[in-house]
Design an enzyme around this catalytic site. Structure first.
Site, PDB file in Angstrom:
ATOM      1  N   GLU A 105      22.377  43.996  56.033  1.00  0.00           N
ATOM      2  CA  GLU A 105      23.549  44.511  54.916  1.00  0.00           C
ATOM      3  C   GLU A 105      24.927  45.664  56.647  1.00  0.00           C
ATOM      4  OE1 GLU A 105      24.296  43.395  51.514  1.00  0.00           O
ATOM      5  OE2 GLU A 105      22.308  42.492  52.742  1.00  0.00           O
ATOM      6  N   TRP A 143      26.192  42.760  57.872  1.00  0.00           N
ATOM      7  CA  TRP A 143      27.744  42.339  56.512  1.00  0.00           C
ATOM      8  C   TRP A 143      28.652  43.021  57.007  1.00  0.00           C
ATOM      9  CZ3 TRP A 143      28.637  38.110  54.707  1.00  0.00           C
ATOM     10  CH2 TRP A 143      27.538  36.619  54.413  1.00  0.00           C
ATOM     11  N   TRP A 200      46.534  30.301  39.712  1.00  0.00           N
ATOM     12  CA  TRP A 200      46.501  31.556  38.407  1.00  0.00           C
ATOM     13  C   TRP A 200      47.263  31.378  37.662  1.00  0.00           C
ATOM     14  CZ3 TRP A 200      42.334  32.916  41.598  1.00  0.00           C
ATOM     15  CH2 TRP A 200      42.151  32.758  42.664  1.00  0.00           C
ATOM     16  N   ASN A 233      26.371  47.291  44.617  1.00  0.00           N
ATOM     17  CA  ASN A 233      26.804  46.405  45.053  1.00  0.00           C
ATOM     18  C   ASN A 233      26.658  44.923  43.859  1.00  0.00           C
ATOM     19  OD1 ASN A 233      28.158  44.744  47.151  1.00  0.00           O
ATOM     20  ND2 ASN A 233      26.202  44.016  47.233  1.00  0.00           N
ATOM     21  N   TRP A 264      42.081  36.941  43.219  1.00  0.00           N
ATOM     22  CA  TRP A 264      41.364  37.621  43.991  1.00  0.00           C
ATOM     23  C   TRP A 264      42.400  38.476  44.862  1.00  0.00           C
ATOM     24  CZ3 TRP A 264      41.855  38.697  49.196  1.00  0.00           C
ATOM     25  CH2 TRP A 264      42.605  37.645  50.351  1.00  0.00           C
ATOM     26  N   TRP A 295      35.558  39.776  49.067  1.00  0.00           N
ATOM     27  CA  TRP A 295      36.490  39.334  47.833  1.00  0.00           C
ATOM     28  C   TRP A 295      37.218  38.071  48.030  1.00  0.00           C
ATOM     29  CZ3 TRP A 295      38.350  40.655  43.212  1.00  0.00           C
ATOM     30  CH2 TRP A 295      38.162  41.659  42.264  1.00  0.00           C
TER      31      TRP A 295
END
Length: 486
Positions: free
Chosen positions: A284, A287, A315, A350, A368, A391
């Site tokens: 993590e 990441w 959208w 998370n 987003w 995102w």
């Protein structure tokens, strides 16, 4: 002119940014080793072109982090100088006031920061100052991890595999035991005058109950995690109802602790029984490294779809739906619990972040970037690299992205990762008396069950603002049309 040609009592400026700590701070360590007087400075810069102004929740954190850093620096011999304005202008003024011999900082990787820092480094260097920058924020800097064809990695797994080959000897910079102050220190701002904390109303009242900003709080959180939580991390990290995560993300963003310190502490624990869990935790951290890799190589990541075909995505969500999402009033308890946890504490689990983001993008079909902006303002751990990468991952428009057809069912996600409804009961208290069988989908509960739990749909708690099946089919249809037109 070099630093050697300046008088021996000419000071060196340490420009703090996202490295608000004493230990393992390469720039501060270098400054201390010169033997010169040290001027530690933090500049609240909302004026540099392209700057992402620090969000409201992060500003709350910054207040207490700066207070902690000032206390620590004062104990070492020199307080933290605070100034507000354009960084280049402030630094020029400070150099002129103090006749500094040099300036050092730890690197930032946001696009606006890189452009700003390059100009400052060039101009101050040309003016005769000794200017140095260091890596104090990442395990591996973005330009050091490349594919065999010298291209940036776009997929996490091979990126992290290659990055780990560089981590055989992670060294920490020694914390200085003393800093020499100038005889006549320059004047600065008062932290309280910056008004980083909200007052009327004080929407951050719950933050202090949850967090301890500062270097001491960061190390306490790491120690607590390694002693009590890491052994269950691999299996438990997705459970919203369990307190398994490290909660280190805001400490990492402001640099109250470095990833190198975390890496070293995890490997120093030496407990074979938790090695699998510890490695999952370190992935993590990986990441985070990967997110910075993406931001460095693709600087428009926070503003543009990485996959340009998503530029034509239809959208169609409404402002009313967006407000319902921000307020935790979507009618999907798992999503609502996360959004209310975010508002109350400045943080969200998370797993719930992914579900809440997917709901906004794919159920409501809202861009987003609107969700990213909301998180930027409301998260205490708001980080441009991690926020934009996450995102875009959920949206399916990123580099290493979840496929668009992966649409989280917010009801079944709650049933899986909050099986007894404890997380929902905590953050959506109007549903607390519902039996577990119905708590993930109150709108399906019999009238007598709702009445017994004091739940009145559309009054105490809303019905779903969109139907899951309809929303899923609509999103998949939009994606298929987008793909066909590509």
């Amino acid at each position: 002119m070099s630093a050697a040609t300046h008088p021996s009592d000419a000071p060196i400026i340490v420009w703090f940014r996202q490295d608000l700590r004493i230990a393992d701070n390469p720039a501060l360590a270098h400054a201390a080793q010169t033997g010169r007087p040290v001027i530690p400075v933090f500049i609240l810069d909302d004026e540099t072109p392209g700057v992402w102004k620090t969000g409201s929740a992060s500003r709350w954190w910054l207040h207490y982090s700066l207070k902690s850093l000032n206390d620590n620096l004062t104990r070492l011999g020199t307080p933290l100088l605070l100034r507000r304005g354009n960084s280049a202008v402030i630094l020029d003024q400070l150099v002129a006031e103090t006749r500094a011999a040099g300036i050092v900082w730890n690197r930032c990787y946001e696009p606006f920061a890189r452009d700003r820092d390059a100009i400052i480094k060039s101009e101050l260097g040309n003016a005769g100052l000794d200017v140095k920058s260091f890596n104090g924020s990442l395990l591996v800097e973005p330009w050091t991890v490349q594919t065999k064809s010298d291209a940036p990695y776009r997929v996490f797994t091979p990126f992290w595999r290659e990055a780990r080959t560089q981590l055989t000897d992670v060294a920490l910079a020694a914390a200085p035991r003393h800093l020499t102050a100038m005889e006549s220190s320059p004047s600065g701002d008062c932290l309280n005058d910056w008004a980083l904390r909200p007052s009327q109303p004080n929407w951050a009242e719950g933050f202090s109950e949850t967090w301890e900003p500062g270097e001491l709080g960061a190390h306490a959180a790491l120690e607590h995690f390694l002693e009590r939580r890491v052994k269950d991390y691999a299996e438990g990290r997705d459970r919203a109802d369990l307190n398994i995560t490290s909660t280190l993300s805001p400490h990492l963003h402001w640099g109250e602790i470095s990833p190198a310190q975390i890496w070293t502490a995890v490997h120093a624990s030496g407990d074979e029984d938790v090695s699998r869990d510890a490695q999952k935790f370190l992935s993590e951290i990986g990441w985070r490294e990967f997110s910075y890799n993406l931001l460095f190589h693709f600087p428009t990541f926070p503003t543009d779809n990485h996959q340009v075909r998503f530029d034509d995505f239809p959208w169609q969500g409404t402002e009313t739906q967006f407000k319902a999402w921000t307020r935790g009033r979507t009618g999907y308890p798992f999503v609502d619990a996360g959004m209310r946890q975010l508002w109350k504490t400045g943080w969200m689990h998370n797993r719930v972040r992914m579900v809440a983001a997917s709901f906004l993008i794919k159920h409501l079909m809202i861009d987003w970037r609107r969700g990213q902006d909301w998180f930027w303002d409301t998260l205490v751990d708001a980080d441009l690299a991690s926020n934009s990468a996450s995102w875009q991952w959920v949206a399916g428009s990123g580099a290493d992205a979840a496929p668009y057809f992966r649409i989280f069912n917010p009801t079944t996600q709650g049933e899986k990762f909050d099986p007894k409804g404890a997380y929902i009961r905590k953050w959506v208290p109007e549903l607390a008396k519902l039996p577990t069988k119905w708590i993930h989908a109150p709108h399906t509960a019999p009238a007598e069950v709702l009445a017994a739990a004091n739940v009145s749909l559309d009054q105490t708690y809303p019905r779903p603002i969109v139907d899951h099946k309809h929303a899923r089919d609509r999103a998949l249809s939009a994606f298929k049309n987008l793909k066909a037109a590509a």
